[in-house]
Design an enzyme around this catalytic site. Structure first.
Site, PDB file in Angstrom:
ATOM      1  N   ASN A 144       0.877  -1.171   0.000  1.00  0.00           N
ATOM      2  CA  ASN A 144       0.000   0.000   0.000  1.00  0.00           C
ATOM      3  C   ASN A 144       0.912   1.218   0.000  1.00  0.00           C
ATOM      4  O   ASN A 144       1.456   1.599   1.033  1.00  0.00           O
ATOM      5  CB  ASN A 144      -0.882  -0.040   1.251  1.00  0.00           C
ATOM      6  CG  ASN A 144      -1.844   1.128   1.310  1.00  0.00           C
ATOM      7  OD1 ASN A 144      -1.866   1.980   0.421  1.00  0.00           O
ATOM      8  ND2 ASN A 144      -2.635   1.176   2.363  1.00  0.00           N
ATOM      9  N   ARG A 169      -2.576  -2.009  -3.428  1.00  0.00           N
ATOM     10  CA  ARG A 169      -3.782  -1.218  -3.199  1.00  0.00           C
ATOM     11  C   ARG A 169      -3.689   0.022  -4.097  1.00  0.00           C
ATOM     12  O   ARG A 169      -2.721   0.779  -4.029  1.00  0.00           O
ATOM     13  CB  ARG A 169      -3.839  -0.794  -1.743  1.00  0.00           C
ATOM     14  CG  ARG A 169      -5.059  -0.012  -1.442  1.00  0.00           C
ATOM     15  CD  ARG A 169      -5.153   0.317   0.016  1.00  0.00           C
ATOM     16  NE  ARG A 169      -6.490   0.813   0.286  1.00  0.00           N
ATOM     17  CZ  ARG A 169      -6.898   1.139   1.481  1.00  0.00           C
ATOM     18  NH1 ARG A 169      -6.108   0.998   2.502  1.00  0.00           N
ATOM     19  NH2 ARG A 169      -8.112   1.577   1.658  1.00  0.00           N
ATOM     20  N   HIS A 208     -13.021   2.626   0.019  1.00  0.00           N
ATOM     21  CA  HIS A 208     -13.024   1.516   0.990  1.00  0.00           C
ATOM     22  C   HIS A 208     -13.644   0.274   0.358  1.00  0.00           C
ATOM     23  O   HIS A 208     -14.170  -0.592   1.071  1.00  0.00           O
ATOM     24  CB  HIS A 208     -13.836   1.838   2.267  1.00  0.00           C
ATOM     25  CG  HIS A 208     -13.289   2.946   3.101  1.00  0.00           C
ATOM     26  ND1 HIS A 208     -14.109   3.896   3.665  1.00  0.00           N
ATOM     27  CD2 HIS A 208     -12.043   3.252   3.510  1.00  0.00           C
ATOM     28  CE1 HIS A 208     -13.386   4.744   4.366  1.00  0.00           C
ATOM     29  NE2 HIS A 208     -12.119   4.378   4.281  1.00  0.00           N
ATOM     30  N   ARG A 229     -12.684  15.271   8.280  1.00  0.00           N
ATOM     31  CA  ARG A 229     -13.373  15.636   7.029  1.00  0.00           C
ATOM     32  C   ARG A 229     -14.831  15.993   7.307  1.00  0.00           C
ATOM     33  O   ARG A 229     -15.479  15.340   8.132  1.00  0.00           O
ATOM     34  CB  ARG A 229     -13.342  14.466   6.040  1.00  0.00           C
ATOM     35  CG  ARG A 229     -11.950  14.144   5.546  1.00  0.00           C
ATOM     36  CD  ARG A 229     -11.959  12.897   4.677  1.00  0.00           C
ATOM     37  NE  ARG A 229     -10.947  11.965   5.133  1.00  0.00           N
ATOM     38  CZ  ARG A 229     -10.854  10.699   4.734  1.00  0.00           C
ATOM     39  NH1 ARG A 229     -11.710  10.202   3.865  1.00  0.00           N
ATOM     40  NH2 ARG A 229      -9.894   9.927   5.202  1.00  0.00           N
ATOM     41  N   GLU A 257      -8.239  -5.559   5.055  1.00  0.00           N
ATOM     42  CA  GLU A 257      -8.069  -5.160   3.658  1.00  0.00           C
ATOM     43  C   GLU A 257      -6.848  -5.821   3.022  1.00  0.00           C
ATOM     44  O   GLU A 257      -6.872  -6.193   1.857  1.00  0.00           O
ATOM     45  CB  GLU A 257      -7.975  -3.638   3.567  1.00  0.00           C
ATOM     46  CG  GLU A 257      -9.318  -2.989   3.834  1.00  0.00           C
ATOM     47  CD  GLU A 257      -9.247  -1.494   4.041  1.00  0.00           C
ATOM     48  OE1 GLU A 257      -8.835  -1.075   5.135  1.00  0.00           O
ATOM     49  OE2 GLU A 257      -9.603  -0.747   3.123  1.00  0.00           O
TER      50      GLU A 257
END
Ligand code: AMP
Length: 397
Positions: A7, A90, A180, A241, A385
């Site tokens: 990643n 990823r 996601h 956010r 993940e």
């Protein structure tokens, strides 16, 4: 079969090496501060952690250092680099082009490049990671791109279009993509297995609640809708956010405060969310502690998060014509019993009844947290993940 999962960020490369036949992690770690000075943290399973601060001028050197660590005589976990069957990467954005993972070739790299404007912070770094692996691993080692957006590509146009002039969709590909995806795919499949039900028969709402949070509506084995949008800023309010706000607020604040587009973008992404509301922290552990001590703004931030999450679950039940399963995952979803209970509170009318005796104190393990008679089954399924990327990589090669 060993699969390396990478990643890659702009100055870091997180990695895990899996023996995918039994799902075990052989080693994991992080190469950080690439292009600055460099720090490699390498954690081989069952052996002592190893840290190197040798210079790491670019991603190629970082990948080479990771591979060297994996085969090192003292702390390594394999004896030769050829024991890595493939690498799963990823990749943030596959645009509208990929609805599944793919083996990387020149076309795939061209699309990842084409999507740079849609994922300006991540896609360039993801491509650098792929090219660094190509340069350093034996020729012909398959590289697989696993896109964060791919799972959501099954959404119908009515769910992914924004009501802007159509030409912006055509010119700039502005639409909802969602993120996601690897996590939503993994937990939605996993919960069906866990419940012994057929995936395609279930209406599932997946709630990935972490530092970034998103929801997905999964029906007939396909993603029907998701809460993040063109970028990961949309949906529920998050650590820093905003989530969804009235879009007119953006030019309003820019004019009032004299902010440039970049400064506004920074405010929306880094200074807002529960951090911006509470003034305490973006971390839900800090917020819960502060709220318990009487901090009203910390409590307000928690209340807003729960309220917005509840509304998304309700709206997805409406969109799917019902819901059979709600799944909580990621840092908050797996660990915060209060938040799970707060989100599900007042949803009893639609058949969501939490069993406090199971939910309270439950952390990081698969469980049904609804009452036995609850019409909707509510579960906690820890996401993984990296394992999902390794599994998809194995399936493709
Ligand atoms: P993630 O992005 O999935 O790593 O989730 C990170 C967020 O999960 C953190 O910011 C915390 O707010 C929350 N979190 C992680 N662990 C816990 C925990 N044990 N208790 C409460 N919240 C947690």
């Amino acid at each position: 079969m060993n699969i390396l999962v990478i990643n890659c960020g702009s100055s870091s490369a997180k990695f895990q090496l899996f023996d995918i036949d039994n799902g075990t992690v052989l080693a994991k770690g992080n190469a950080e501060r690439i292009g600055i000075d460099g720090k490699l943290t390498f954690k081989p399973t069952g052996k002592d952690e190893f840290v190197s601060t040798d210079p790491m001028p670019d991603h190629k050197v970082a990948v080479k250092m990771i591979l060297d660590a994996l085969v090192d005589k003292t702390h390594g976990v394999i004896s030769d680099i050829s024991e890595i069957a493939a690498v799963g990467h990823r990749v943030l954005h596959g645009g509208k082009y990929y609805s599944a993972s793919v083996i990387v070739d020149d076309d795939v790299k061209r699309v990842i490049r084409e999507c740079f404007p849609l994922g300006p912070l991540h896609n360039p770094a993801n491509l650098i990671g792929i090219e660094a692996c190509e340069a350093v691993l034996p020729k012909g080692t398959p590289q697989v791109a696993v896109f964060d957006t791919a799972f959501h590509q099954t959404m119908p146009p009515k769910a992914y279009m924004y009501a802007l002039p159509y030409e912006y969709y055509e010119k700039y590909s502005i639409r909802r993509y969602g993120f996601h995806g690897t996590s939503h795919r993994y937990v939605s499949h996993r919960v069906a297995d866990f419940l012994g039900k057929k995936y395609e028969d279930l209406k599932i709402v997946t709630c990935h609640l972490g530092n970034g949070s998103s929801f997905a509506a999964v029906k007939d084995g396909k993603c029907q809708d998701t809460s993040m949008g063109l970028t990961p800023l949309a949906g529920i309010c998050m650590g820093t956010r905003t989530g969804d706000i009235d879009p007119a607020i953006v030019p309003f604040i820019m004019k009032k405060e004299g902010l440039s587009p970049d400064e506004m973008d920074n405010l929306l992404n880094k200074k807002s969310g529960v951090q911006g509301i509470s003034g305490v922290s973006s971390d839900f552990r800090d917020l819960e502690k502060a709220a318990k001590e009487g901090n009203e703004r910390a409590q307000l931030a928690l209340d807003m998060f729960a309220y917005q999450g509840k509304k998304i679950i309700g709206s997805y039940a409406a969109a799917m014509g019902g819901v059979d399963v709600v799944v909580f995952t990621a840092g908050i979803g797996e660990n915060t019993d209060h938040m799970r209970a707060a989100i599900c509170k007042d949803l009893e009318f639609m058949g969501i009844e939490i069993d406090d005796s199971v939910n309270t104190g439950l952390r990081g393990k698969e469980a049904i947290i609804s009452k036995p008679g609850s019409k909707v089954t509510v579960c906690v399924i820890p996401t993984n993940e990296e394992l999902a990327i390794a599994q998809e990589t194995k399936a493709l090669i």
